[in-house]
Design an enzyme around this catalytic site. Structure first.
Site, PDB file in Angstrom:
ATOM      1  N   CYS A  89       0.823  -1.209   0.000  1.00 53.05           N
ATOM      2  CA  CYS A  89       0.000   0.000   0.000  1.00 53.05           C
ATOM      3  C   CYS A  89       0.859   1.262   0.000  1.00 53.05           C
ATOM      4  N   CYS A  94      -1.772   1.770  -2.865  1.00 53.42           N
ATOM      5  CA  CYS A  94      -2.726   2.858  -2.577  1.00 53.42           C
ATOM      6  C   CYS A  94      -2.101   4.255  -2.617  1.00 53.42           C
ATOM      7  N   LYS A  97      -0.405   5.439  -5.951  1.00 53.73           N
ATOM      8  CA  LYS A  97      -1.519   5.425  -6.927  1.00 53.73           C
ATOM      9  C   LYS A  97      -2.446   6.621  -6.726  1.00 53.73           C
ATOM     10  N   TYR A 231      -9.218  -3.378 -11.037  1.00 48.11           N
ATOM     11  CA  TYR A 231      -8.770  -2.210 -10.270  1.00 48.11           C
ATOM     12  C   TYR A 231      -7.422  -1.641 -10.785  1.00 48.11           C
ATOM     13  N   GLU A 235      -7.065   1.824 -12.882  1.00 44.89           N
ATOM     14  CA  GLU A 235      -6.530   2.984 -12.148  1.00 44.89           C
ATOM     15  C   GLU A 235      -5.242   3.494 -12.796  1.00 44.89           C
ATOM     16  N   HIS A 497     -26.508  21.183   1.108  1.00 44.21           N
ATOM     17  CA  HIS A 497     -26.576  21.832  -0.198  1.00 44.21           C
ATOM     18  C   HIS A 497     -25.513  22.912  -0.317  1.00 44.21           C
ATOM     19  N   GLU A 502     -25.729  15.046  -1.634  1.00 44.21           N
ATOM     20  CA  GLU A 502     -27.142  15.255  -1.281  1.00 44.21           C
ATOM     21  C   GLU A 502     -28.073  14.545  -2.270  1.00 44.21           C
TER      22      GLU A 502
HETATM   23  P1  FAD Z   1       1.495  -6.169   2.027  1.00 41.67           P
HETATM   24  O1  FAD Z   1       1.147  -4.762   2.294  1.00 41.67           O
HETATM   25  O2  FAD Z   1       1.722  -6.552   0.614  1.00 41.67           O
HETATM   26  O3  FAD Z   1       2.807  -6.492   2.900  1.00 41.67           O
HETATM   27  C1  FAD Z   1       3.465  -7.723   2.843  1.00 41.67           C
HETATM   28  C2  FAD Z   1       4.934  -7.505   3.155  1.00 41.67           C
HETATM   29  O4  FAD Z   1       5.566  -8.757   3.466  1.00 41.67           O
HETATM   30  C3  FAD Z   1       5.704  -6.929   1.970  1.00 41.67           C
HETATM   31  O5  FAD Z   1       6.577  -5.905   2.390  1.00 41.67           O
HETATM   32  C4  FAD Z   1       6.501  -8.132   1.472  1.00 41.67           C
HETATM   33  O6  FAD Z   1       7.653  -7.776   0.745  1.00 41.67           O
HETATM   34  C5  FAD Z   1       6.822  -8.820   2.799  1.00 41.67           C
HETATM   35  N1  FAD Z   1       7.215 -10.223   2.680  1.00 41.67           N
HETATM   36  C6  FAD Z   1       6.780 -11.157   1.805  1.00 41.67           C
HETATM   37  N2  FAD Z   1       7.365 -12.344   2.064  1.00 41.67           N
HETATM   38  C7  FAD Z   1       8.180 -12.154   3.138  1.00 41.67           C
HETATM   39  C8  FAD Z   1       9.031 -13.013   3.891  1.00 41.67           C
HETATM   40  N3  FAD Z   1       9.166 -14.315   3.602  1.00 41.67           N
HETATM   41  N4  FAD Z   1       9.723 -12.490   4.923  1.00 41.67           N
HETATM   42  C9  FAD Z   1       9.605 -11.178   5.254  1.00 41.67           C
HETATM   43  N5  FAD Z   1       8.815 -10.329   4.572  1.00 41.67           N
HETATM   44  C10 FAD Z   1       8.097 -10.814   3.531  1.00 41.67           C
HETATM   45  N6  FAD Z   1      -6.015  -1.186  -1.148  1.00 41.67           N
HETATM   46  C11 FAD Z   1      -6.830  -0.221  -0.693  1.00 41.67           C
HETATM   47  O7  FAD Z   1      -7.472  -0.399   0.340  1.00 41.67           O
HETATM   48  N7  FAD Z   1      -6.954   0.981  -1.342  1.00 41.67           N
HETATM   49  C12 FAD Z   1      -6.279   1.250  -2.478  1.00 41.67           C
HETATM   50  O8  FAD Z   1      -6.423   2.332  -3.037  1.00 41.67           O
HETATM   51  C13 FAD Z   1      -5.416   0.261  -2.983  1.00 41.67           C
HETATM   52  N8  FAD Z   1      -4.702   0.496  -4.087  1.00 41.67           N
HETATM   53  C14 FAD Z   1      -3.851  -0.462  -4.554  1.00 41.67           C
HETATM   54  C15 FAD Z   1      -3.128  -0.185  -5.707  1.00 41.67           C
HETATM   55  C16 FAD Z   1      -2.277  -1.132  -6.219  1.00 41.67           C
HETATM   56  C17 FAD Z   1      -1.488  -0.818  -7.466  1.00 41.67           C
HETATM   57  C18 FAD Z   1      -2.127  -2.383  -5.553  1.00 41.67           C
HETATM   58  C19 FAD Z   1      -1.181  -3.417  -6.100  1.00 41.67           C
HETATM   59  C20 FAD Z   1      -2.830  -2.670  -4.409  1.00 41.67           C
HETATM   60  C21 FAD Z   1      -3.710  -1.705  -3.906  1.00 41.67           C
HETATM   61  N9  FAD Z   1      -4.461  -1.934  -2.749  1.00 41.67           N
HETATM   62  C22 FAD Z   1      -5.308  -0.975  -2.291  1.00 41.67           C
HETATM   63  C23 FAD Z   1      -4.372  -3.221  -2.020  1.00 41.67           C
HETATM   64  C24 FAD Z   1      -3.463  -3.081  -0.778  1.00 41.67           C
HETATM   65  O9  FAD Z   1      -2.222  -2.542  -1.130  1.00 41.67           O
HETATM   66  C25 FAD Z   1      -3.266  -4.456  -0.139  1.00 41.67           C
HETATM   67  O10 FAD Z   1      -4.532  -5.024   0.106  1.00 41.67           O
HETATM   68  C26 FAD Z   1      -2.510  -4.371   1.187  1.00 41.67           C
HETATM   69  O11 FAD Z   1      -1.253  -3.779   1.031  1.00 41.67           O
HETATM   70  C27 FAD Z   1      -2.336  -5.777   1.768  1.00 41.67           C
HETATM   71  O12 FAD Z   1      -1.625  -5.719   2.978  1.00 41.67           O
HETATM   72  P2  FAD Z   1      -0.865  -7.002   3.538  1.00 41.67           P
HETATM   73  O13 FAD Z   1      -0.441  -6.650   4.904  1.00 41.67           O
HETATM   74  O14 FAD Z   1      -1.679  -8.209   3.327  1.00 41.67           O
HETATM   75  O15 FAD Z   1       0.409  -7.179   2.592  1.00 41.67           O
HETATM   76  P1  NDP Z   2      -7.704  -8.779 -10.181  1.00 41.01           P
HETATM   77  O1  NDP Z   2      -7.381 -10.176  -9.843  1.00 41.01           O
HETATM   78  O2  NDP Z   2      -8.827  -8.100  -9.499  1.00 41.01           O
HETATM   79  O3  NDP Z   2      -7.984  -8.664 -11.762  1.00 41.01           O
HETATM   80  C1  NDP Z   2      -7.155  -9.221 -12.720  1.00 41.01           C
HETATM   81  C2  NDP Z   2      -7.540  -8.717 -14.109  1.00 41.01           C
HETATM   82  O4  NDP Z   2      -6.621  -9.232 -15.073  1.00 41.01           O
HETATM   83  C3  NDP Z   2      -8.917  -9.163 -14.537  1.00 41.01           C
HETATM   84  O5  NDP Z   2      -9.471  -8.149 -15.343  1.00 41.01           O
HETATM   85  C4  NDP Z   2      -8.605 -10.413 -15.370  1.00 41.01           C
HETATM   86  O6  NDP Z   2      -9.561 -10.678 -16.373  1.00 41.01           O
HETATM   87  C5  NDP Z   2      -7.311 -10.010 -16.034  1.00 41.01           C
HETATM   88  N1  NDP Z   2      -6.476 -11.153 -16.406  1.00 41.01           N
HETATM   89  C6  NDP Z   2      -6.106 -12.180 -15.617  1.00 41.01           C
HETATM   90  N2  NDP Z   2      -5.284 -13.013 -16.291  1.00 41.01           N
HETATM   91  C7  NDP Z   2      -5.137 -12.493 -17.529  1.00 41.01           C
HETATM   92  C8  NDP Z   2      -4.391 -12.881 -18.665  1.00 41.01           C
HETATM   93  N3  NDP Z   2      -3.656 -13.985 -18.663  1.00 41.01           N
HETATM   94  N4  NDP Z   2      -4.446 -12.113 -19.781  1.00 41.01           N
HETATM   95  C9  NDP Z   2      -5.209 -10.997 -19.799  1.00 41.01           C
HETATM   96  N5  NDP Z   2      -5.932 -10.559 -18.730  1.00 41.01           N
HETATM   97  C10 NDP Z   2      -5.888 -11.306 -17.615  1.00 41.01           C
HETATM   98  O7  NDP Z   2      -6.344  -8.037  -9.978  1.00 41.01           O
HETATM   99  P2  NDP Z   2      -5.868  -6.563  -9.717  1.00 41.01           P
HETATM  100  O8  NDP Z   2      -4.409  -6.717  -9.811  1.00 41.01           O
HETATM  101  O9  NDP Z   2      -6.511  -5.547 -10.582  1.00 41.01           O
HETATM  102  O10 NDP Z   2      -6.294  -6.250  -8.215  1.00 41.01           O
HETATM  103  C11 NDP Z   2      -5.900  -7.075  -7.133  1.00 41.01           C
HETATM  104  C12 NDP Z   2      -6.586  -6.631  -5.873  1.00 41.01           C
HETATM  105  O11 NDP Z   2      -5.921  -5.497  -5.351  1.00 41.01           O
HETATM  106  C13 NDP Z   2      -8.039  -6.202  -6.048  1.00 41.01           C
HETATM  107  O12 NDP Z   2      -8.916  -7.299  -5.917  1.00 41.01           O
HETATM  108  C14 NDP Z   2      -8.221  -5.183  -4.972  1.00 41.01           C
HETATM  109  O13 NDP Z   2      -8.776  -5.780  -3.817  1.00 41.01           O
HETATM  110  C15 NDP Z   2      -6.832  -4.671  -4.680  1.00 41.01           C
HETATM  111  N6  NDP Z   2      -6.762  -3.288  -5.189  1.00 41.01           N
HETATM  112  C16 NDP Z   2      -7.528  -2.324  -4.589  1.00 41.01           C
HETATM  113  C17 NDP Z   2      -7.553  -1.046  -5.084  1.00 41.01           C
HETATM  114  C18 NDP Z   2      -8.430  -0.018  -4.451  1.00 41.01           C
HETATM  115  O14 NDP Z   2      -8.889  -0.227  -3.354  1.00 41.01           O
HETATM  116  N7  NDP Z   2      -8.687   1.102  -5.096  1.00 41.01           N
HETATM  117  C19 NDP Z   2      -6.757  -0.661  -6.241  1.00 41.01           C
HETATM  118  C20 NDP Z   2      -5.983  -1.734  -6.794  1.00 41.01           C
HETATM  119  C21 NDP Z   2      -6.007  -3.004  -6.272  1.00 41.01           C
HETATM  120  P3  NDP Z   2     -10.791 -11.693 -16.156  1.00 41.01           P
HETATM  121  O15 NDP Z   2     -11.877 -10.909 -15.504  1.00 41.01           O
HETATM  122  O16 NDP Z   2     -11.101 -12.125 -17.545  1.00 41.01           O
HETATM  123  O17 NDP Z   2     -10.289 -12.822 -15.289  1.00 41.01           O
END
Ligand code: FAD
Ligand code: NDP
Length: 522
Positions: A89, A94, A97, A231, A235, A497, A502
């Site tokens: 995140c 997050c 992004k 997502y 985004e 408003h 609203e």
């Molecule tokens: P993480 O935050 O991924 O933390 C896991 C940590 O463990 C990492 O630092 C990893 O490197 C470390 N790790 C892995 N293996 C090991 C190991 N063996 N030993 C030690 N360390 C290790 N969520 C939202 O709510 N709002 C958003 O706007 C949003 N935007 C997102 C945008 C993008 C592009 C992405 C990819 C995700 C987004 N998410 C968003 C999802 C959110 O980031 C994740 O749901 C959240 O970070 C999950 O937290 P976590 O604690 O499970 O894991």
């Molecule tokens: P998702 O697993 O939600 O979506 C994957 C997308 O990639 C789908 O559209 C899927 O299509 C497509 N896809 C999968 N495999 C292939 C392939 N081989 N070739 C072409 N297209 C493919 O993943 P995201 O990475 O977008 O998000 C992961 C999670 O991270 C979300 O579920 C969300 O919870 C979290 N997140 C939250 C955000 C927020 O809160 N604003 C922002 C970003 C992430 P199909 O539908 O056909 O399977």
């Protein structure tokens, strides 16, 4: 009467939170007396993964005077991108992004501002380098902040990769290759997920990037192809297009699977109107690098037609894989789901003292606030004699596309599936944000939908908003939905408003009526 019970519910929640705060405060006071682990272990709690969930759990546990260690290690991305403490995140999710989403919105605001009298010179452009530097400076400040907080709360931090040697023993491999073994009474796995690359597209791994790389690229990605329809894909495509880069999204099936599909359509219509190209029902088949460094992408459409185009950057956003395969879980008896996520009830794995939170938990939700809440509640249950378990229902979320989409509860199709079409009522409204009027911006996709049960006071099952600041709007309404708000209560609320929110309390046209849902005046 139901409104009253909702108030009582919320009041109880507040009291509960206050008691929790007081008891934690007492525990913090006790902490200075002892930081020795109970039993024969080095630590009361070891957390593997210092992201959203892991850090929250560790800090909360330490407040109960427990000896806690957090291991966090980031495997560099295939092109070598690395980052600091805080997980996805903070570093590659997050935070960067949302800041880049803001960069894109500011571009729109600059255009609008001319209509409000600002004399903005023509030909203004955007500097990728300046944006990345500013965003990364903020990210680094958060990395530092996390380290300071761990120190303040007496959580030991190891910049090390953790693997299980046995059920209670973890091997920590530091960055410099040094190893250390430690034991813990309880272990929380919070290792998150990492982006997936396609395995059946030659050249994809070598010539593309993912969301792990985009936020820190030192050079503008230029003309970009984003593969994926969810997502992350939408985004990223949204802000890239918003800062002026030619952007195309390649979608293999539908966009935003699992979300209300009428609204997913509005989100992508808006992106398309703003200039994002969409290649629908297409999948890449091969990537190769041209002599000038650009990337040739060959793809096929659903009718098997093969096409190609050259891009400066290809970003795969096709889903994420849980980081559980290198944890040595075979040494523990922890059972994983076939998708690699941890199976468990109330975050507890098949091995009673090993828990999983956040993205790696099967059946959870991949969202930061979910990981944080689950981590905190788990710490309270482990060390605070509290019993509240994480509720994964009715969690609000927002897709930060240029026109944001905020949602809580069921989609229209989800409600129909569960309750039957005859048993639900859908109120909807297109609306025009006031600030759109002066610059005469199109509000064709600004829309709200409230999905209710049809009988009685019409309990709200789902609430959806597409429009500017939809995330901010939805957060407030999410509290009401969580408290069981009904349509009657929504409609009896007096609006603020002039706001866009609203329009939600004024919503009164049902889909069933067939009336035009376009709001025309105050
Ligand atoms: P993480 O935050 O991924 O933390 C896991 C940590 O463990 C990492 O630092 C990893 O490197 C470390 N790790 C892995 N293996 C090991 C190991 N063996 N030993 C030690 N360390 C290790 N969520 C939202 O709510 N709002 C958003 O706007 C949003 N935007 C997102 C945008 C993008 C592009 C992405 C990819 C995700 C987004 N998410 C968003 C999802 C959110 O980031 C994740 O749901 C959240 O970070 C999950 O937290 P976590 O604690 O499970 O894991
Ligand atoms: P998702 O697993 O939600 O979506 C994957 C997308 O990639 C789908 O559209 C899927 O299509 C497509 N896809 C999968 N495999 C292939 C392939 N081989 N070739 C072409 N297209 C493919 O993943 P995201 O990475 O977008 O998000 C992961 C999670 O991270 C979300 O579920 C969300 O919870 C979290 N997140 C939250 C955000 C927020 O809160 N604003 C922002 C970003 C992430 P199909 O539908 O056909 O399977």
């Amino acid at each position: 009467m139901k409104q009253f019970s909702c108030l009582i519910h919320c009041a109880k929640l507040n009291r509960f939170l206050a008691i929790g705060f007081q008891s934690r405060f007492k525990n913090t006071q006790k902490r200075s007396r002892s930081t020795l682990a109970q039993g024969n272990n080095d630590y009361d709690l070891a957390v593997i993964g210092g992201g959203s969930g892991g850090l929250a759990c560790a800090k909360e546990a330490a407040a109960y005077n427990k000896k806690v260690v957090v291991l966090d290690y980031v495997e560099p991305s295939p092109i070598g991108t690395q980052w600091g403490l805080g997980g996805t995140c903070v570093n590659v999710g997050c935070i960067p992004k949302k800041l880049m989403h803001q960069a894109s919105l500011l571009g729109e605001a600059i255009e609008d501002s001319r209509h409000y009298g600002w004399r903005v010179p023509p030909g203004i452009d955007h500097s990728w380098e300046t944006m990345v530097e500013a965003v990364q400076n903020h990210v680094r400040s958060l990395n530092w902040g996390h380290r300071v907080q761990l120190k303040d709360k007496r959580v030991e931090y190891l910049n090390a990769k953790g693997t299980f040697v046995d059920e209670h023993t973890i091997k920590a491999v530091m960055k410099n290759g040094k190893e250390r073994k430690l034991t813990a009474g309880n272990v929380v796995i919070a290792t998150g997920m990492r982006p997936r690359y396609p395995t059946d597209v030659p050249g994809a791994f070598e010539h593309s990037i993912t969301s792990d790389d985009i936020f820190s690229l030192t050079k503008s990605p230029g003309k970009t192809l984003v593969v994926g329809g969810s997502y992350v894909a939408l985004e990223c495509a949204g802000f890239l297009n918003g800062i002026g880069l030619p952007t195309t999204v390649m979608v293999r099936s539908i966009c935003l699977r699992g979300f209300d599909q009428q609204i997913a359509g509005l989100v992508t219509d808006h992106m398309q109107a703003a200039g994002v190209g969409f290649l629908r029902e297409c999948v890449p088949t091969r990537l190769s690098k041209n002599d000038d460094g650009t990337i040739k992408v060959i793809w096929k459409s659903s009718n098997r037609e093969e096409m190609s185009e050259t891009f400066d950057t290809v970003l795969f956003a096709i889903g994420r894989d849980p980081q559980t395969s290198e944890l040595g879980l075979e040494n523990t008896g922890v059972i994983l789901h076939s998708n690699g996520k941890m199976q468990g009830k109330n975050e507890q794995s098949s091995v009673p003292h090993i828990y999983g939170i956040g993205d790696i938990l099967e059946g959870g939700m991949e969202l930061t606030p979910v990981a944080i809440k689950a981590g905190k509640l788990l710490a309270h249950r482990l060390f605070g004699e509290r019993s509240e378990v994480m509720n994964y229902e009715q969690v609000a979320t927002t897709v930060f596309t240029p026109l944001e989409y905020g949602t809580v509860g069921l989609s229209e199709e989800g409600a129909i599936r569960i309750h039957g079409e005859d048993n639900i009522e859908v109120y909807h409204s297109f609306y025009k944000p006031l600030e759109y009027t002066v610059p005469d911006r199109s509000s064709d996709q600004c829309y709200m939908k409230v999905v209710c049960l049809r009988e009685g006071d019409q309990k709200i099952l789902g609430l959806h908003v597409v429009g500017p600041h939809a995330g901010e709007i939805t957060q407030g309404f999410a509290v009401a939905v969580k408290c069981g708000v009904t349509y009657i209560q929504l409609a009896s609320t007096v609006g603020i408003h002039p706001t866009s929110a609203e329009d939600l309390v004024k919503i009164n046209i049902t889909k069933r009526s067939g009336l035009d849902p376009t709001v025309t005046g105050c």
